[in-house]
Design a protein around this motif. Structure first.
Motif, mmCIF file in Angstrom:
data_model
loop_
_atom_site.group_PDB
_atom_site.id
_atom_site.type_symbol
_atom_site.label_atom_id
_atom_site.label_comp_id
_atom_site.label_asym_id
_atom_site.label_seq_id
_atom_site.Cartn_x
_atom_site.Cartn_y
_atom_site.Cartn_z
ATOM 1 N N SER A 32 0.831 -1.204 0.000
ATOM 2 C CA SER A 32 0.000 0.000 0.000
ATOM 3 C C SER A 32 0.864 1.251 0.000
ATOM 4 C CB SER A 32 -0.908 -0.016 1.228
ATOM 5 O OG SER A 32 -1.627 1.180 1.312
ATOM 6 N N ARG A 33 1.915 1.240 0.797
ATOM 7 C CA ARG A 33 2.830 2.392 0.839
ATOM 8 C C ARG A 33 3.523 2.577 -0.507
ATOM 9 N NH1 ARG A 33 8.189 3.139 4.253
ATOM 10 N NH2 ARG A 33 8.452 5.353 3.929
ATOM 11 N N LEU A 34 3.981 1.491 -1.117
ATOM 12 C CA LEU A 34 4.612 1.556 -2.429
ATOM 13 C C LEU A 34 3.639 2.122 -3.449
ATOM 14 C CD1 LEU A 34 6.964 0.896 -4.381
ATOM 15 C CD2 LEU A 34 5.966 -1.379 -4.629
ATOM 16 N N SER A 35 2.416 1.651 -3.412
ATOM 17 C CA SER A 35 1.388 2.121 -4.354
ATOM 18 C C SER A 35 1.125 3.612 -4.187
ATOM 19 C CB SER A 35 0.104 1.322 -4.141
ATOM 20 O OG SER A 35 -0.894 1.770 -5.007
ATOM 21 N N LEU A 37 3.236 5.844 -3.474
ATOM 22 C CA LEU A 37 4.373 6.609 -3.989
ATOM 23 C C LEU A 37 4.385 6.685 -5.512
ATOM 24 C CD1 LEU A 37 7.171 5.230 -1.646
ATOM 25 C CD2 LEU A 37 6.020 7.440 -1.499
ATOM 26 N N LEU A 38 3.565 5.877 -6.156
ATOM 27 C CA LEU A 38 3.542 5.830 -7.615
ATOM 28 C C LEU A 38 2.550 6.841 -8.169
ATOM 29 C CD1 LEU A 38 3.457 1.971 -8.115
ATOM 30 C CD2 LEU A 38 5.424 3.470 -8.298
ATOM 31 N N PRO A 39 2.838 7.359 -9.383
ATOM 32 C CA PRO A 39 1.831 8.222 -10.007
ATOM 33 C C PRO A 39 0.612 7.380 -10.354
ATOM 34 C CG PRO A 39 3.593 7.750 -11.554
ATOM 35 C CD PRO A 39 4.000 7.172 -10.225
ATOM 36 N N PRO A 40 -0.574 7.988 -10.338
ATOM 37 C CA PRO A 40 -1.770 7.195 -10.645
ATOM 38 C C PRO A 40 -1.745 6.727 -12.092
ATOM 39 C CG PRO A 40 -2.318 9.514 -10.485
ATOM 40 C CD PRO A 40 -0.879 9.378 -10.093
ATOM 41 N N PRO A 41 -2.092 5.465 -12.326
ATOM 42 C CA PRO A 41 -2.137 4.982 -13.713
ATOM 43 C C PRO A 41 -3.259 5.681 -14.462
ATOM 44 C CG PRO A 41 -2.803 3.259 -12.178
ATOM 45 C CD PRO A 41 -2.395 4.438 -11.367
ATOM 46 N N HIS A 42 -2.981 6.054 -15.694
ATOM 47 C CA HIS A 42 -3.938 6.833 -16.479
ATOM 48 C C HIS A 42 -5.078 5.997 -17.037
ATOM 49 C CE1 HIS A 42 -1.331 10.264 -16.168
ATOM 50 N NE2 HIS A 42 -0.324 9.512 -16.545
ATOM 51 N N LEU A 54 0.014 -7.761 -8.011
ATOM 52 C CA LEU A 54 1.025 -8.073 -9.015
ATOM 53 C C LEU A 54 1.134 -6.946 -10.034
ATOM 54 C CD1 LEU A 54 3.067 -10.043 -10.197
ATOM 55 C CD2 LEU A 54 1.194 -11.133 -11.443
ATOM 56 N N ASP A 55 -0.020 -6.417 -10.481
ATOM 57 C CA ASP A 55 -0.004 -5.293 -11.419
ATOM 58 C C ASP A 55 0.641 -4.064 -10.786
ATOM 59 O OD1 ASP A 55 -1.259 -6.784 -13.394
ATOM 60 O OD2 ASP A 55 -3.280 -6.082 -12.848
ATOM 61 N N GLN A 56 0.362 -3.830 -9.497
ATOM 62 C CA GLN A 56 0.971 -2.694 -8.811
ATOM 63 C C GLN A 56 2.484 -2.853 -8.720
ATOM 64 O OE1 GLN A 56 -0.962 -2.334 -5.013
ATOM 65 N NE2 GLN A 56 -2.873 -1.566 -5.902
ATOM 66 N N LEU A 57 2.946 -4.056 -8.438
ATOM 67 C CA LEU A 57 4.389 -4.301 -8.373
ATOM 68 C C LEU A 57 5.039 -4.141 -9.741
ATOM 69 C CD1 LEU A 57 4.481 -7.328 -5.902
ATOM 70 C CD2 LEU A 57 5.160 -4.961 -5.449
ATOM 71 N N ASN A 58 4.362 -4.612 -10.791
ATOM 72 C CA ASN A 58 4.887 -4.419 -12.142
ATOM 73 C C ASN A 58 4.934 -2.944 -12.503
ATOM 74 O OD1 ASN A 58 5.320 -7.143 -12.663
ATOM 75 N ND2 ASN A 58 3.264 -7.450 -13.484
ATOM 76 N N ALA A 60 5.236 -0.479 -10.380
ATOM 77 C CA ALA A 60 6.328 0.101 -9.591
ATOM 78 C C ALA A 60 7.675 -0.184 -10.247
ATOM 79 C CB ALA A 60 6.304 -0.451 -8.170
ATOM 80 N N ALA A 61 7.859 -1.410 -10.727
ATOM 81 C CA ALA A 61 9.125 -1.767 -11.367
ATOM 82 C C ALA A 61 9.354 -0.929 -12.626
ATOM 83 C CB ALA A 61 9.141 -3.250 -11.707
ATOM 84 N N SER A 62 8.313 -0.758 -13.430
ATOM 85 C CA SER A 62 8.491 0.033 -14.653
ATOM 86 C C SER A 62 8.692 1.511 -14.315
ATOM 87 C CB SER A 62 7.300 -0.141 -15.604
ATOM 88 O OG SER A 62 6.131 0.400 -15.043
ATOM 89 N N TYR A 63 8.043 2.007 -13.280
ATOM 90 C CA TYR A 63 8.219 3.402 -12.871
ATOM 91 C C TYR A 63 9.646 3.632 -12.383
ATOM 92 C CZ TYR A 63 7.315 7.847 -10.496
ATOM 93 O OH TYR A 63 7.358 9.149 -10.086
ATOM 94 N N ILE A 64 10.173 2.697 -11.604
ATOM 95 C CA ILE A 64 11.556 2.814 -11.128
ATOM 96 C C ILE A 64 12.513 2.795 -12.312
ATOM 97 C CG2 ILE A 64 13.369 1.591 -9.845
ATOM 98 C CD1 ILE A 64 11.113 0.768 -7.866
ATOM 99 N N LYS A 65 12.237 1.940 -13.293
ATOM 100 C CA LYS A 65 13.078 1.884 -14.493
ATOM 101 C C LYS A 65 13.029 3.219 -15.230
ATOM 102 C CE LYS A 65 13.800 -0.784 -18.694
ATOM 103 N NZ LYS A 65 13.276 -1.836 -19.573
ATOM 104 N N GLN A 66 11.837 3.816 -15.362
ATOM 105 C CA GLN A 66 11.716 5.121 -16.016
ATOM 106 C C GLN A 66 12.495 6.186 -15.255
ATOM 107 O OE1 GLN A 66 7.517 5.855 -16.059
ATOM 108 N NE2 GLN A 66 7.189 4.852 -18.022
#
Length: 182
Positions: A32-35, A37-42, A54-58, A60-66
């Protein structure tokens, strides 16, 4: 004796269940905390379209990569700007670079905002004024840093939208920052 072993076995099972339950609660809190910190998905339009863990973790991983790629890009741009500033030998070259300063760049990444401000040493302004403009426009400043290289000062400010449904009026914030700096 058998009853004692049975009760200790049951106690052991209960302990494992409690440990597992606590682990799951802790993992749910961390996700929940990780979610948050992420920008809201459009692509999500309603609460029915909530993302799985799982989608939230994916996401997060792509956001960190960006963010990593963006950091590398900015690092390269900074190094290039520093090379240009230190490698130009003629006064005319330095004058051309000097006329481009100050530079201001305001970028929006979902609920995050990044302000990059490059000024000369001779240009004085209060960083607190820049921060207050961002706050007045609805952003909460998360971090601010600066570094001075030769005759240039690089300011980097990271902020997040205070109230997500209201957002930040970035065009108005950009204009106010330009009025302040220029």
């Amino acid at each position: 004796m058998k009853k004692m072993m049975s009760s200790s076995s049951e106690a052991s099972k209960l302990d494992r269940k409690m440990v597992e339950r606590n682990r799951r609660i802790q993992m749910k809190g961390l996700c929940s905390r990780l979610s948050s910190l992420l920008p809201p998905p459009h692509h999500i339009k309603s609460s029915k379209d909530m993302l799985s863990q799982l989608d939230q973790l994916n996401l997060a991983a792509s956001y960190i990569k960006q963010l990593r790629e963006r950091g590398e890009e900015l690092k390269g741009r900074k190094e290039q700007a520093m090379r240009i500033g230190s490698s130009s030998d003629t006064i005319n070259d330095k004058m051309k670079i000097g006329t481009k300063l100050p530079l201001i760049d305001l970028r929006e990444f979902g609920s995050s905002i990044e302000v990059i401000l490059i000024t000369g040493l001779q240009k004085n302004f209060m960083l607190s004024e820049v921060l207050s403009i961002l706050q007045e426009e609805g952003a909460e400043v998360v971090s601010a840093s600066f570094s001075a290289v030769d005759d240039k000062v690089f300011h980097t400010i990271h902020a997040q939208v205070r109230i997500s449904r209201l957002g930040v009026e970035t065009s108005r914030a950009r204009q106010r920052l330009q009025d302040l700096v220029f």
